[in-house]
Design an enzyme around this catalytic site. Structure first.
Site, PDB file in Angstrom:
ATOM      1  N   GLY A 173       0.801  -1.207   0.000  1.00 56.17           N
ATOM      2  CA  GLY A 173       0.000   0.000   0.000  1.00 56.17           C
ATOM      3  C   GLY A 173       0.832   1.254   0.000  1.00 56.17           C
ATOM      4  CB  VAL A 227       5.082   5.607  -2.891  1.00 45.97           C
ATOM      5  CG1 VAL A 227       6.388   5.702  -2.111  1.00 45.97           C
ATOM      6  CG2 VAL A 227       5.252   6.178  -4.289  1.00 45.97           C
ATOM      7  CG  ASP A 228       9.254   2.701  -1.772  1.00 40.31           C
ATOM      8  OD1 ASP A 228       9.430   3.702  -2.494  1.00 40.31           O
ATOM      9  OD2 ASP A 228       9.568   2.669  -0.575  1.00 40.31           O
ATOM     10  CB  SER A 229       5.085  -2.338  -2.925  1.00 44.49           C
ATOM     11  OG  SER A 229       4.057  -1.669  -2.227  1.00 44.49           O
ATOM     12  CG  MET A 246       2.664 -10.334   2.764  1.00 45.69           C
ATOM     13  SD  MET A 246       4.347 -10.701   3.337  1.00 45.69           S
ATOM     14  CE  MET A 246       4.760  -9.190   4.207  1.00 45.69           C
ATOM     15  CB  CYS A 306       9.714  -9.555   7.896  1.00 45.28           C
ATOM     16  SG  CYS A 306       8.167  -9.465   6.961  1.00 45.28           S
ATOM     17  N   GLY A 329       9.301  -3.865  -3.442  1.00 44.96           N
ATOM     18  CA  GLY A 329       9.707  -2.479  -3.637  1.00 44.96           C
ATOM     19  C   GLY A 329      10.937  -2.097  -2.844  1.00 44.96           C
ATOM     20  CB  CYS A 371       4.446  -3.925  10.700  1.00 44.94           C
ATOM     21  SG  CYS A 371       5.091  -5.599  10.754  1.00 44.94           S
TER      22      CYS A 371
END
Length: 370
Positions: free
Chosen positions: A3, A5-7, A26, A107, A131, A205
């Site tokens: 969600g 910008v990179d991915s 995920m 991760c 990303g 996270c």
């Protein structure tokens, strides 16, 4: 697709290159009251009041779904909570041992470039892409591709990718590694992605609120042995008290809650005595370190062989010139001697070995060498 910008930009670049792209989000937090159905027209992830979760919130899932819709690609949400418990347990266990864990590395090792390969195989996908700001380069001899730093040194993420299985480099794609962050945001804006100006996640996270030490204590439970103890100086004299050594890491200065007249830093954490040792900045200097549980992206040197290299000991620190020696026949342990003494060598953090921009491998810091 997280969600962010990179991915999102990575997915666009892959589409532009002619790939058939499948977006994957995920889910690995607390259970929602509604089950994720990958065949639903809208992503049914429910966010409860007051719940936030770093890079994997319900709003992030909605952002990722909107990007997928904008790009015209398939999108699925995978519930990986059971797998992610392993990372949470590792995080809590390491802090309880007086170490400083790095859950982002694990991760990548266990989930992003671990479990997602299982999913990729299940849908007959050729590659797994993310990303991350890192690059892959073909081996001139036709061997396994080389993992390199991203061109944007301020955003380089090669450090957190050292633990990926070497054989999986052939099936990885890192589309944004050849761009600066500024250009990625511009690109996202040019194609109308709503996440072009979205802020980067800065949180762990799964630590949804408060300090990480609050999370560790809650996870351990009220009946767990106390980690409260004393602050001591370099001579072992008690200079204060703390409520739990899991709140501290080697090299820390801020947040000690104690005034000693001059700046003091966490020099060492002693879980066996529950002492947190404080000292002046020069006391942080170490000649080297020993790391274990190594992963190599090259054929590792022979036991006892020493190579010149650079070694990075924290995500946000630059690599420093050093010499690295393999300690055992399995190449799972290695010793690093820095050209100049370095500060903040923290057990539990990753020591990543580079040859110029190329990642050679790395391991977990077990102890420092004075």
């Amino acid at each position: 697709m997280s969600g962010g910008v990179d991915s999102s930009a990575a997915a666009h670049l892959l589409c532009d290159a002619g790939h058939e792209v499948i977006g994957v989000f995920m889910r690995h937090g607390e259970e929602s009251s509604e089950v994720c159905r990958t065949d639903a027209p809208q992503l049914p992830v429910v966010q409860r009041a007051g719940h936030k979760q770093g890079c994997c919130t319900a709003s992030d899932a909605a952002d990722a779904r909107r990007v997928a819709d904008r790009l015209g690609i398939a999108f699925y949400a995978l519930n990986l909570q059971r797998d992610f418990r392993r990372i949470v347990d590792y995080f809590v266990d390491d802090y309880t041992r007086g170490r400083t864990p790095n859950p982002c590395v694990q991760c990548n090792n266990w989930i992003k470039f671990g479990r997602l390969f299982d999913y990729a195989d299940g849908v007959e996908a050729d590659f797994v892409a993310t990303g991350h700001y890192a690059q892959l380069a073909a081996d001139p001899d036709g061997g396994v591709p080389h993992l390199l730093r991203g061109i944007d040194s301020s955003k380089d993420q090669s450090y957190v990718l050292y633990g990926i299985r070497r054989d999986r480099l052939r099936r990885m794609l890192l589309p944004v590694g050849g761009y600066t962050k500024k250009r990625i945001r511009e690109l996202a804006g040019e194609i109308g992605l709503s996440v072009a100006d979205k802020k980067d996640s800065q949180e762990i996270c799964f630590v949804t609120s408060g300090h990480h030490s609050d999370f560790v204590r809650a996870r351990r439970g009220q009946d767990a042995p106390s980690t409260a103890g004393a602050f001591v100086d370099m001579e072992g004299e008690v200079v204060g008290q703390h409520s739990g050594y899991e709140a501290f890491t080697v090299g820390q200065r801020k947040g000690l809650g104690i005034a000693l007249g001059e700046p003091h830093f966490v020099v060492r954490i002693e879980p066996e005595t529950r002492n947190v040792v404080l000292g002046p900045r020069p006391a942080l200097l170490r000649r080297g370190l020993v790391a274990d549980d190594a992963n190599w992206l090259i054929e590792p040197p022979a036991v006892g062989q020493t190579i010149s290299c650079s070694v990075q000991i924290r995500y946000n620190s630059p690599p420093k010139p050093a010499r690295m020696t393999i300690e055992d026949a399995s190449a799972s342990s290695f010793r690093v001697e820095f050209e100049q003494p370095e500060e903040g060598v923290a057990p539990g953090q990753a020591a990543v070995v580079y040859d110029g921009p190329r990642v050679l491998g790395g391991g977990w810091i077990d102890c420092s060498i004075s």
